[in-house]
Design a protein around this motif. Sequence first.
Motif, PDB file in Angstrom:
ATOM      1  N   PHE A   1       3.264   1.159  -3.555  1.00  0.00           N
ATOM      2  CA  PHE A   1       2.682   1.133  -4.893  1.00  0.00           C
ATOM      3  C   PHE A   1       1.365   1.894  -5.021  1.00  0.00           C
ATOM      4  O   PHE A   1       1.127   2.544  -6.032  1.00  0.00           O
ATOM      5  N   ILE A   2       0.505   1.832  -4.034  1.00  0.00           N
ATOM      6  CA  ILE A   2      -0.827   2.422  -4.166  1.00  0.00           C
ATOM      7  C   ILE A   2      -0.858   3.857  -3.634  1.00  0.00           C
ATOM      8  O   ILE A   2      -1.418   4.742  -4.268  1.00  0.00           O
ATOM      9  N   LEU A   3      -0.284   4.086  -2.481  1.00  0.00           N
ATOM     10  CA  LEU A   3      -0.237   5.422  -1.881  1.00  0.00           C
ATOM     11  C   LEU A   3       1.221   5.865  -1.694  1.00  0.00           C
ATOM     12  O   LEU A   3       1.716   5.967  -0.568  1.00  0.00           O
TER      13      LEU A   3
ATOM     14  N   LEU B   1       0.826  -1.208   0.000  1.00  0.00           N
ATOM     15  CA  LEU B   1       0.000   0.000   0.000  1.00  0.00           C
ATOM     16  C   LEU B   1       0.862   1.261   0.000  1.00  0.00           C
ATOM     17  O   LEU B   1       0.637   2.176  -0.798  1.00  0.00           O
TER      18      LEU B   1
END
Length: 180
Positions: A28-30, A25
């Motif tokens: 890569f995502i945030l 998370l």
Amino acid sequence: MLDVIKKYPILDIILGSIFIILGVLFVFILPDIGESIKDIAIGLMILIIVILFIYPGLKKQKTKLMTTLLLLELVIGIFVTSMFIFNEGGNPSLWIGLIIYVHGVVGLIGGYFSSEKQKMWLFFLSLLFVTFGVFIFASQIITNDMLINVLLIMFLAPGLFFLAMGLLNLKKVKTDTKTS
């Protein structure tokens, strides 16, 4: 510590999954959150590593010189940790290289001034630390972009460890309850 980990495999699976999810998370995502916490996380990692390297040496009865050198190494480690946490460090290669270099120098000085003969592998390991520390801070090999990968490893490594320990011990707990 391992006994506690083996005793509660479901908790290990949950904790390992949380670490893995947070690592993915934050990187890569945030990535904004990952970028904002990476310096704090790496500072804390450096502090933990420094304490793990120095604390066993401080517990043993050593000469005053070695105790002073180990305390100096601890102070430098705490200083570098604060530089990372408060984002005042600037160049991460300099500080990480300095930590490795100082640890090697303390090992070399301690081996030279020790009343007992130093083992050959400890001498070469200290020499390797000095060389590797100088290489890191002279070559500027560690960049801020590399530190985000370190953040990912900091979450994935314990996550995979806890997950594996939980899964392995889950089978043992089930077989123990069946035999009872």
